[in-house]
Scaffold this motif. Structure first.
Motif, short mmCIF file in Angstrom:
data_model
loop_
_atom_site.label_atom_id
_atom_site.label_comp_id
_atom_site.label_asym_id
_atom_site.label_seq_id
_atom_site.Cartn_x
_atom_site.Cartn_y
_atom_site.Cartn_z
N THR A 1 3.30 5.76 -1.06
CA THR A 1 2.50 6.97 -0.89
C THR A 1 1.01 6.66 -0.94
OG1 THR A 1 4.28 8.22 -1.99
CG2 THR A 1 2.16 9.32 -1.74
N VAL A 2 0.60 5.81 -1.88
CA VAL A 2 -0.82 5.42 -1.97
C VAL A 2 -1.27 4.75 -0.68
CG1 VAL A 2 -2.42 3.81 -3.08
CG2 VAL A 2 -0.93 5.23 -4.48
N MET A 3 -0.48 3.81 -0.18
CA MET A 3 -0.84 3.11 1.05
C MET A 3 -0.99 4.09 2.22
SD MET A 3 -1.25 -0.23 0.84
CE MET A 3 -0.80 -0.91 2.44
N GLN A 4 -0.05 5.01 2.34
CA GLN A 4 -0.06 5.93 3.47
C GLN A 4 -1.19 6.95 3.37
OE1 GLN A 4 3.90 7.32 2.99
NE2 GLN A 4 4.83 5.51 3.92
N GLN A 5 -1.62 7.27 2.14
CA GLN A 5 -2.69 8.25 1.96
C GLN A 5 -4.08 7.63 1.97
OE1 GLN A 5 -1.80 10.49 -1.61
NE2 GLN A 5 -0.36 11.83 -0.56
N GLN A 6 -4.19 6.37 1.52
CA GLN A 6 -5.50 5.75 1.35
C GLN A 6 -5.89 4.82 2.49
OE1 GLN A 6 -7.57 6.54 -1.18
NE2 GLN A 6 -6.05 7.95 -2.00
N VAL A 7 -4.93 4.34 3.25
CA VAL A 7 -5.22 3.39 4.33
C VAL A 7 -5.09 4.11 5.66
CG1 VAL A 7 -4.49 1.24 5.46
CG2 VAL A 7 -4.39 1.44 2.96
N PRO A 8 -6.09 3.99 6.54
CA PRO A 8 -6.00 4.63 7.87
C PRO A 8 -4.78 4.13 8.63
CG PRO A 8 -8.24 3.87 7.45
CD PRO A 8 -7.38 3.32 6.34
N ASP A 9 -4.23 5.00 9.44
CA ASP A 9 -3.03 4.65 10.19
C ASP A 9 -3.23 3.42 11.06
OD1 ASP A 9 -0.31 5.37 11.18
OD2 ASP A 9 -1.38 5.61 13.06
N ALA A 10 -4.45 3.24 11.56
CA ALA A 10 -4.74 2.12 12.45
C ALA A 10 -4.72 0.78 11.74
CB ALA A 10 -6.11 2.31 13.11
#
Length: 412
Positions: free
Chosen positions: A340-349
């Motif tokens: 969840t942290v990765m998906q919320q904090q890191v841009p999709d690109a």
């Protein structure tokens, strides 16, 4: 009702609704469930296929290494492609490749032509497929559900795999005993193919346009990785934690169970307790939504030191089982929180590449840990080494928890 709200409810359902109301997410979850039923049975079948071919621990070790090493080698390339191409297409091709590799092993075993070399070659292709599947899967949920549903979605994705870990190895063992390993391996191949077809049907758009060459993308990804102290510090800590955990649990655990408990029976109970804890942790994540996700991730993951310490201290089997359940709960909470942290904090690109750097960092020390434990076992008892492994996990966790940015990462 605004136009944005109406569009949101048409695509995802009312705000606060379950991700299960999203049709494409249900399709993704079904593909994961089907694939997990085969993957959980395959290790038992593969082990007995090697043993049935006259191989021993050395042959099985070669096969496992042939599967693991290509995954580490190709993970970074898989991360680059996950940020440049359609992730649903990568998952389709990856699952199809893994299915073809397992089907080849099944045919080799069924026809009596299998050898350590041929099985290792197939395992190598399967490992390459895994290297492309993992980074692409990391960024799928963020394209299927809105951000407020990401933790629930990540937890729901964990349910099938954790549930089948409890019963599938038993079913796989009976399948090998009754019909032989070839049929179980064929089933695993079939589940990969069915999952591939379901994933192709997702037809996710919005793939990221390539900005430059592969090397340039890797450099950009490395810059993004280094710029986030919560990410690289967690990866550095994970290098020690994962290596100590696997060296202690997978390598020394069965040996201590054989020497100090009732052998395979006790170890089977410990593994069952750990799997039950993983499943319980998934349901915890469905109802508990902590604000400081990153801190929860770091602290919850440290629970895996408990069964190592219990085995090292030679506590009663009941204490070991309780420790295994707690460890499973904590580990699954940590995994869901991290996703969840990765998906919320890191841009999709950037999600594919940064996830790949993290995955490589956490895996790279595992072979070294196995070697060090093998060398240390000549001078220390398994119990002493297990206590050292537990201590390493505790020290790495405390060091990671002291990083300031770990406290700053909150739920989006």
């Amino acid at each position: 009702m605004t136009t944005t709200t109406a569009r949101h409810e048409q695509e995802y359902g009312p705000r606060g609704a379950s991700p299960l109301r999203v049709p494409v997410f249900r399709r993704f979850l079904l593909a994961h469930l089907i694939s997990a039923t085969g993957s959980a049975m395959a290790p038992v079948a593969l082990a007995f296929a090697v043993i049935g071919n006259g191989g021993g621990a050395q042959s099985l070790g070669i096969v496992l290494a042939a599967n693991t090493v290509p995954t580490v080698v190709f993970l970074l390339l898989g991360g680059v492609l996950a940020d440049r191409m359609s992730r649903s297409r990568i998952l389709f091709l990856g699952n199809l490749g893994a299915g073809a590799a397992q089907a080849a092993v099944a045919v080799l075993v069924a026809t009596g032509t299998a050898s350590t070399l041929t099985i290792s070659v197939c395992a190598c292709f399967s490992g390459v497929s895994a290297a492309f599947i993992a980074p692409a899967a990391q960024g799928i949920a963020v394209r299927l559900v809105p951000k407020e549903q990401l933790q629930q979605a990540n937890a729901l994705v964990r349910v099938p795999g954790n549930a089948v870990k409890i019963i599938a190895p038993v079913v796989g063992g009976f399948g090998v005993a009754l019909a032989g390993p070839a049929w179980v391996l064929a089933w695993d191949a079939a589940t990969f193919v069915v999952a591939a077809l379901l994933l192709l049907g997702l037809r996710l758009g919005g793939s990221v346009s390539p900005r430059g060459g592969v090397v340039g993308d890797l450099r950009a990804g490395w810059a993004g990785f280094r710029s986030r102290s919560w990410l690289w510090s967690y990866t550095v800590a994970g290098t020690a934690v994962v290596a100590a955990w696997l060296a202690g649990y997978q390598l020394l655990g069965p040996l201590v169970a054989e020497a100090s408990y009732s052998g395979a029976r006790s170890w089977g109970l410990v593994q069952g307790a750990f799997a039950a804890g993983l499943l319980a942790g998934t349901f915890v994540c469905l109802v508990w939504k902590p604000r400081r996700l990153m801190l929860v991730c770091v602290l919850a993951g440290s629970g895996i030191m408990l069964p190592l310490a219990a085995l090292g201290l030679e506590l009663s089997l009941t204490c070991v089982l309780v420790a295994a359940v707690i460890a499973g709960i904590g580990l699954d909470v940590a995994i869901v929180s991290w996703s969840t942290v990765m998906q919320q904090q890191v841009p999709d690109a950037e999600l594919g590449r940064l996830g790949a750097f993290n995955a490589v960092g956490e895996r790279i020390a595992i072979p070294v840990a196995y070697l060090l434990v093998a060398l240390a076992s000549k001078h220390w008892t398994s119990q002493h080494i297990l206590l050292w492994c537990a201590g390493i996990i505790l020290a790495a966790t405390l060091a990671n928890a002291a990083v300031r940015d770990v406290y700053r990462i909150e739920r989006a």
